[in-house]
Enzyme design. Structure first.
Site, PDB file in Angstrom:
ATOM      1  N   GLU A  61      -4.904   2.258  -3.932  1.00 40.90           N
ATOM      2  CA  GLU A  61      -3.443   2.250  -3.990  1.00 40.90           C
ATOM      3  C   GLU A  61      -2.879   0.964  -3.386  1.00 40.90           C
ATOM      4  O   GLU A  61      -1.760   0.917  -2.919  1.00 40.90           O
ATOM      5  CB  GLU A  61      -2.871   3.492  -3.289  1.00 40.90           C
ATOM      6  CG  GLU A  61      -3.111   3.576  -1.787  1.00 40.90           C
ATOM      7  CD  GLU A  61      -4.398   4.318  -1.414  1.00 40.90           C
ATOM      8  OE1 GLU A  61      -5.388   4.243  -2.174  1.00 40.90           O
ATOM      9  OE2 GLU A  61      -4.403   4.968  -0.354  1.00 40.90           O
TER      10      GLU A  61
ATOM     11  N   ASP B 273       0.854  -1.182   0.000  1.00 38.49           N
ATOM     12  CA  ASP B 273       0.000   0.000   0.000  1.00 38.49           C
ATOM     13  C   ASP B 273       0.893   1.236   0.000  1.00 38.49           C
ATOM     14  O   ASP B 273       1.840   1.329   0.788  1.00 38.49           O
ATOM     15  CB  ASP B 273      -0.900  -0.013   1.250  1.00 38.49           C
ATOM     16  CG  ASP B 273      -2.002   1.017   1.158  1.00 38.49           C
ATOM     17  OD1 ASP B 273      -3.091   0.678   0.657  1.00 38.49           O
ATOM     18  OD2 ASP B 273      -1.766   2.180   1.564  1.00 38.49           O
TER      19      ASP B 273
END
Lengths: 242, 125
Positions: free
Chosen positions: A162, A118
């Site tokens: 993301e 992430d």
């Protein structure tokens, strides 16, 4: 291409089937014996030749339309599997591939590992530099992951937003930790260029190894937990699941 | 000479006629369950039109045809060819899909079948 050339030849020179040859002989014989039906026979043979040629052409055109459909299907399939922004596997397809890998690992008693990644402070990239810069960062991340020495059998997926994942078949957690660390380091020093300015991003990564009895969700959840642990302990680091 | 406009469906093209320019338009994809039934009224209209008009242009932008539609396209072209032989100014504008590498070659395959003007142009986006 060769196949297509062969098609073209077949259209421009209709196959001389036995029937056609026989009809041509008939025309010749009729002409030689001054048969009054000669012009009619010639007309029939001409029509027959045209029909044969037309038939070949329709078959070949239909083949072309079918190939066109097949191409469209392939493209559609690719689109259904791919994240349009980054060009890598989307979540659905990544999970499908991971499922197959898990079955294989289960059956043959082989190891495999996954990492969940992430981006750190991604929201602030979007907020301060705009979404186009954020998109550029995501694309750049994928290039970095691909350029970090993945093997052909390893595969990447965008899980959403993301968050990304990489699966490492035939790899225990130590191997996956090494690969994850390489990705983290390469990302940290990769400049992202957007609208004439440059910036850097980092990522927090969690790694887990498949254990007998795991479901897909369990392997990924553990990697996810490890990724949160990496976030909690200061970001830009790799943590191994417990 | 009224022409009934056919609206497009998921399996059939739209067919319309502009009397001002004497142009028949066929646009879309063509794979009706029964192409011969679908095209029969069009061919019948065309036969009459070609006895009454000094000329007729077929403007066709069909990106997909099944085999029976392909056969019907040849029937339409034969009808126009026959009229051309009688002095009717038949013409075809065949629009191909630039995105599809086969599309132009296929247009050429159709063009080979006629002697009247047949131009191949890209479909405008």
């Amino acid at each position: 291409m060769t196949e297509e050339l062969r098609h073209t030849e077949r259209i421009s020179e209709p196959r001389e089937d036995e029937e056609l040859k026989e009809m041509r002989d008939l025309v010749e014989r009729a002409a030689n014996t001054a048969n009054p039906l000669t012009p009619d026979i010639e007309r029939l043979v001409k029509n027959h030749t045209k029909l044969l040629r037309r038939f070949n052409k329709i078959v070949s055109l239909s083949d072309s339309y079918q190939s066109q459909l097949r191409d469209f299907n392939l493209r559609l399939e690719l689109m259904a599997h791919t994240d349009p922004l980054t060009g890598i596997n989307n979540r659905g397809y990544f999970m499908e591939l991971l499922g197959m890998e898990m079955e294989r690992a289960k059956r043959y008693g082989r190891p495999f590992s996954v990492l969940v990644l992430d981006l750190d402070h991604f929201k602030s990239v979007n907020d301060t530099r705009g979404h186009a810069a954020g998109d550029e960062a995501l694309r750049s991340l994928c290039q970095v992951i691909k350029g970090s020495g993945l093997r052909n059998s390893d595969f990447i997926g965008r899980l959403g937003g993301e968050e990304f994942a990489v699966a490492f078949p035939e790899t225990d957690c130590n191997g996956a930790m090494g690969a994850a660390e390489k990705v983290r380091m390469n990302l940290e020093k990769s400049e992202i260029l957007h609208n004439g300015s440059a910036f850097f991003i980092t990522a927090s990564i969690g790694v887990s190894e498949y254990r007998v009895g795991d479901t897909l969700e369990m392997v990924l959840n553990r990697a996810d937990q490890a990724m949160y642990q990496a976030k909690a302990s200061g970001r830009n680091r790799v943590c191994l699941s417990e | 000479m009224e022409f009934i406009t056919l609206e497009p469906t998921s399996a059939t093209p739209s067919i319309s006629y502009n009397p001002a320019t004497q142009t028949l338009y066929i646009i879309g994809e063509s794979y009706p369950e029964n192409s011969f039934d679908f095209y029969a009224p069009v061919i019948s209209w065309l036969r009459t039109a070609l006895t009454e008009l000094p000329g007729l242009t077929l403007d066709i932008a069909v990106t997909y045809m099944n085999s029976s539609s392909t056969k019907c396209a040849f029937d339409i072209m034969d009808t126009m060819e026959e009229a051309y032989g009688r002095g009717v100014k038949s013409a075809i504008i065949w629009r191909y899909d630039r995105e599809n590498p086969r599309s132009y070659e296929m247009a050429e395959d159709f063009r080979e079948e006629v002697t009247f003007p047949f131009v191949i142009e890209a479909i405008e986006e």
